[in-house]
Design an enzyme around this catalytic site. Structure first.
Site, PDB file in Angstrom:
ATOM      1  N   ARG A   1       0.802  -1.218   0.000  1.00 23.89           N
ATOM      2  CA  ARG A   1       0.000   0.000   0.000  1.00 23.89           C
ATOM      3  C   ARG A   1       0.836   1.270   0.000  1.00 23.89           C
ATOM      4  NH1 ARG A   1      -4.916   0.843   4.195  1.00 23.89           N
ATOM      5  NH2 ARG A   1      -5.573  -1.095   3.183  1.00 23.89           N
TER       6      ARG A   1
ATOM      7  N   TYR B   1     -17.718  13.858 -13.172  1.00 17.63           N
ATOM      8  CA  TYR B   1     -17.628  15.029 -14.038  1.00 17.63           C
ATOM      9  C   TYR B   1     -16.349  15.068 -14.868  1.00 17.63           C
ATOM     10  CZ  TYR B   1     -21.360  16.730 -10.998  1.00 17.63           C
ATOM     11  OH  TYR B   1     -22.520  16.855 -10.298  1.00 17.63           O
TER      12      TYR B   1
ATOM     13  N   HIS C   1      -8.592  -3.624  -7.113  1.00 16.10           N
ATOM     14  CA  HIS C   1      -8.279  -2.882  -5.884  1.00 16.10           C
ATOM     15  C   HIS C   1      -9.534  -2.700  -5.044  1.00 16.10           C
ATOM     16  CE1 HIS C   1      -5.320  -0.456  -3.717  1.00 16.10           C
ATOM     17  NE2 HIS C   1      -6.241   0.479  -3.531  1.00 16.10           N
TER      18      HIS C   1
END
Length: 749
Positions: free
Chosen positions: A36, A127, A82
């Protein structure tokens, strides 16, 4: 009853709570460290970044493809590779798209992806649209060429690459930050062309040291064009140890008397800087500023204007204060903690990172070539079978028409392998023309040449290195650019003391022989004519400004400093310096100095040794002062002589035996402390017994004269006369004329 249930339950394991929690926390720690938070030296990516890039490549979002909604990419990453939060995944994606965060962005974003003022101001993923940048090809271009190891995804339904086959050390190019359990990483971005040159040099010279590599990579290169002001020796230490810090400061220029800030340090918000300046301005801590404003726009993304109150304001000093008290100068921590090729995290030096990446790159290229060679050999094998079929076309057609199972018969009769037989049987009728035989032979010839080249490269380490070198150089030419962050030598930023903000007025600091000090207003003060205590008299005076610092020098070579405005008024007889300072027992004060921080003085002792020292090196805040001049046994400190900034100035030194020596001031070294170099030749025995000592110094400007005072007689030596006494520093000098050998002092004019 509970014990009975546990005893009879199947598949349960007894374990002490301490052991279970310790193992669980250790497993979690290793997961955070390896999967990570820390990047791998091979591709310089964390797992989430690697998965985002691979998912985008699988979606066909190359640099030439149409943009797709970012939500589509995030959905693929979460659903396939993931299984974590969508917001964290999208933030990692945004970071790789921000040109002000990444030196070489990996994602090309369309829409609102944040701004330098507020990197977190990006729009929601529904968006924005995205695709990969051309630079991402360096990481993804060879994925399908047998260069990577594959691993199952979280649910075992798909495979994902363990690492990406980076063609350049992306770890250094874009840098990274991460916090794991018990460790962290902070790696700064670097310039692609510089890193590529260092890789090529290390590839060609495996024994190259860090000192060799630092010539190619002199320092980091941030996405912003601020100046890197960290000294080269600190950068070298940083790259050698893998830890340290780097300072970057904003750039400014003068425009009609106004100060215009044109670039900011990396990850610094312009609005935050303006807030910091406004806070000081409103608190009346910036009286030298009349106005400040933000004139940034589309054409000038960074343009902050500071208007000084008058043209007499010291701009350099003002900016030094702002660098020290605002984000106009920023320090960045460096901790090059990386997962190495052995799968273990460790802090690496710059050379270690480049060396390990070259090992990784060499293995990747070797795998790519071997994969291509296997494909070529496989194709040649098929072409051999097809050619046999074409040469025996009638017999092959007859077998296919008459036999129910022609495959084993073809294999037996024409010595074909199973793969070759399948290829022959799958050949279309229209490919049986004469022209196809010519195409097969041409392809055979081409592939045979390629096969020979591949075998030569794989069998020769030198040729393989040349190939890697050429590929690195080609990528550097294609994707590289000029350095953005210049490395500049600057003095350390210092905040203006609050006392310096008070009005500055001329004062004269007066020191008596008994060590009493006082301050008179103005520079036209007759210091020797002031009244002194019984048994005391005038020793020295320094003309300076009330906001400056007065420096006092004692007889054992220690320097002390006190703010001039804090000293008592000359209306009385002052106060003893020993009340404020703590000199060694038996030491007495011999001089008081006051000048600009960059002013220089000749500091010497009567044993004939000395050096040039800057005013700011004499300033010591502790009461005990600091030792600046190391004295031989029995020697005393002479009154320092100011060194004017004139070209070709000469230093005159005279001894108690009447020997005068003149030599260029440039022959005397500039030091911060020490014994210094020999100024005039006095034997050690005579100096120790005080039989002969150096009694006076004077700095003679170019074309100036020197007056030797001896009792009631004066000897004026013009420039031509001084030439007769000129020699090399440390020499004996020349004896003055008879009657003038008992010198009281020297005066330059």
């Amino acid at each position: 009853m509970t014990d009975t249930l546990i005893d009879h339950a199947e598949g349960l394991e007894r374990c002490p709570l301490k052991d279970f929690t310790e193992k669980a926390y250790l497993d979690y720690s290793m997961y955070v460290i390896l999967d990570r938070a820390l990047p791998h030296v091979g591709d310089g990516l964390k797992p989430v970044q690697r998965r985002i890039l691979y998912a985008m490549s699988e979606l066909g979002l190359s640099a030439t493809a149409k943009f797709k909604k970012s939500a589509r990419t995030v959905g693929d990453v979460l659903g396939k590779f993931h299984p974590h939060g969508d917001s964290a995944c999208y933030e990692a994606m945004v970071l790789m798209a921000q040109s002000f965060s990444y030196r070489y962005p990996l994602i090309d974003g369309q829409g609102n992806w944040g701004s330098p003022d507020d990197p977190k101001s990006f729009a929601a993923m529904r968006y924005t649209e995205s695709r990969l940048t051309p630079y991402a090809e360096l990481l993804l271009g060879e994925v399908d060429q047998g260069t990577v190891d594959w691993q199952p995804n979280f649910d075992g339904t798909l495979e994902e690459p363990r690492l990406l086959p980076a063609r350049l050390p992306n770890l250094l190019l874009n840098g990274t930050t991460g916090i794991a359990v018990g460790m962290a990483t902070d790696i700064l971005p670097h310039n692609l062309r510089e890193v590529a040159k260092a890789c090529i040099h290390l590839l060609e010279c495996p024994d190259a040291t860090l000192d060799d590599l630092i010539r190619f990579i002199p320092g980091p290169d941030f996405p912003t064009a601020g100046e890197i002001v960290t000294p080269p020796d600190e950068l070298l230490k940083l790259y050698r140890t893998g830890g340290g810090s780097v300072k970057q400061r904003a750039c400014y220029e003068l425009d009609r008397g106004d100060i215009v800030i044109t670039t900011l340090p990396y990850q610094v918000s312009g609005s935050r800087v303006m807030e910091q300046i406004a806070a000081q301005f409103n608190a009346k801590k910036l009286p030298m500023i009349e106005d400040f404003r933000d004139e940034s726009d589309h054409d000038y993304p960074t343009r902050f204007v500071i208007v000084p109150r008058s043209n007499r304001v010291d701009v350099e000093r003002l900016m030094s204060h702002l660098f020290a008290t605002t984000d106009l100068e920023r320090s960045y921590r460096v901790n090059m903690n990386v997962i190495g090729l052995n799968g273990r995290p460790r802090v690496m030096s710059l050379r270690d990172i480049l060396a390990e990446w070259l090992i990784y790159r060499t293995a990747t290229v070797r795998r790519r070539l071997q994969h291509r060679l296997d494909k070529v050999l496989e194709r040649l094998h098929l072409l051999d079978g097809l050619l046999i079929a074409f040469l025996n076309l009638d017999a092959v057609i007859h077998l296919v028409r008459t036999e129910d199972e022609p495959k084993p018969i073809l294999m037996a009769r024409f010595a074909l392998s199973e793969i070759q037989a399948d290829s022959v049987l799958n050949t279309r009728l229209r490919q049986l023309a004469r022209l196809e035989e010519l195409k097969i032979r041409a392809e055979q010839s081409e592939l045979a040449t390629e096969c020979a080249d591949l075998k030569q490269i794989l069998g020769d380490e030198v040729v393989l290195k040349h190939l890697i070198r050429d590929e690195i150089a080609l990528d550097a030419q294609k994707y590289g650019d000029a350095r953005r962050s210049p490395l500049v030598a600057r003095r350390a930023a210092t905040a203006i003391d609050e006392t310096d903000l008070a009005p500055s007025e001329p004062v004269t600091v007066v020191l008596s022989e008994k060590g009493w000090v006082r301050t008179a207003k103005g520079h036209e003060v007759d210091a020797a004519g002031l009244s002194y205590r019984a048994g005391d008299q005038f020793l020295g005076a320094a003309r300076l400004r009330s906001h400056q610092t007065a420096v006092f020098l004692d007889s054992v070579g220690r320097a002390y400093a006190l703010p001039a405005h804090s000293l008592p008024s000359a209306r009385g007889q002052g106060e003893p310096l020993t009340g404020r300072l703590d000199p060694p027992p038996g030491a007495r004060f011999v001089a008081v100095l006051g000048d600009a921080p960059n002013a220089r003085y000749v500091l010497a002792c009567d044993a004939g040794y000395g050096f040039i020292i800057r005013m700011d090196d004499l300033i010591a805040k502790p009461k005990a002062g600091k030792s600046v001049l190391t004295l031989p046994a029995g020697a005393n400190v002479l009154v320092p002589v100011a060194l004017a900034e004139t070209v070709d100035a000469r230093l005159a030194a005279v001894t108690s035996a009447g020997y005068l020596l003149v030599f260029p001031v440039t022959e005397l070294p500039e030091m911060a402390r020490g014994k210094g170099n020999k100024i005039i030749g006095i034997s050690t025995a005579k100096a120790a017994s005080r039989e002969e000592i150096m009694i006076a110094l004077a700095v003679v400007p170019n074309g100036g004269s020197l007056t030797v005072r001896s009792g009631k007689r004066d000897l004026r030596l013009r420039p031509a006369d001084l030439d007769a006494y000129q020699g090399e520093r440390g020499r004996r000098g020349r004896l003055l004329p008879r009657g003038l050998q008992r010198v009281d002092g020297l005066e330059a004019s």
